[in-house]
Design an enzyme around this catalytic site. Structure first.
Site, PDB file in Angstrom:
ATOM      1  N   GLU A  58       0.815  -1.218   0.000  1.00 18.93           N
ATOM      2  CA  GLU A  58       0.000   0.000   0.000  1.00 18.93           C
ATOM      3  C   GLU A  58       0.851   1.272   0.000  1.00 18.93           C
ATOM      4  O   GLU A  58       0.529   2.247  -0.664  1.00 18.93           O
ATOM      5  CB  GLU A  58      -0.922  -0.009   1.227  1.00 18.93           C
ATOM      6  N   ASP A  59       1.930   1.260   0.762  1.00 22.17           N
ATOM      7  CA  ASP A  59       2.656   2.516   0.998  1.00 22.17           C
ATOM      8  C   ASP A  59       4.065   2.593   0.434  1.00 22.17           C
ATOM      9  O   ASP A  59       4.738   3.608   0.607  1.00 22.17           O
ATOM     10  CB  ASP A  59       2.736   2.782   2.516  1.00 22.17           C
TER      11      ASP A  59
END
Ligand code: ZN
Length: 181
Positions: A58-59
């Site tokens: 996600e990051d």
């Protein structure tokens, strides 16, 4: 497990949490894994490795294939279940977390419970800079709604999250009435 810690530390190396102390990002996934062990009594290796890796796709620049190559399909599946689609607007992602929580696998729900426990703790004790009391209370209310869909997989984690949210509401409500007074 140690390979996962090294992998995640490398991927998150330029990131910090949003608190005013600018805590290194890697502290967060390590705490989520520790929460699963110490509060939830969980010991499944795929689950704990997925906890360490849960924010990499996600990051950071990490692909699902990369996770599978290094840590196997079981870990990849759990990580992908707890990864939000960043193409969607933030409000939509938050809404989907509420409506989709109950559809997730058992390991993914356990991981989400531990993740929320850590995030709730941070919002109460190490709030992201610039978050006022109302925003922090709104976050707790949102977590409470997500929690409804996560029930039934680990009673200890569930109970701890519920208590943390209740404690947070008390602390923050007291803080906000002090401001008014
Ligand atoms: Zn997280």
């Amino acid at each position: 497990m140690l390979k996962a810690v090294a992998f995640a530390a490398d991927k998150h190396r330029f990131q910090t949490r949003k608190d005013s102390e600018r805590t290194p990002y890697i502290n967060h996934p390590i705490k989520v894994a520790l929460t699963l062990c110490e509060i939830g009594n969980e010991s499944d290796t795929d689950l704990l490795v997925a906890a360490i890796l849960h924010d990499t796709v996600e990051d950071t620049e990490t692909s699902p294939e990369e996770i599978e190559t290094h840590f196997g399909k079981g870990v990849r599946d759990i990580v992908m279940e707890v990864t939000d689609d960043k193409n969607l607007a933030k409000e939509e992602r938050k809404r989907l977390q509420i409506v989709k929580a109950h559809l997730k696998s058992r390991p993914a729900r356990k991981l989400k419970l531990a993740d929320k426990i850590c995030n709730v703790h941070d919002v109460i004790h190490h709030a992201p800079s610039g978050w006022n009391v109302d925003r922090r209370l709104a976050y707790l209310n949102w977590c409470e709604q997500v929690l409804e869909g996560l029930r039934g997989v680990n009673h200890l984690l569930e109970k701890h999250l519920l208590e943390s949210i209740a404690e947070g509401k008390n602390v923050l409500t007291a803080e906000s009435s002090q401001h008014v007074a």
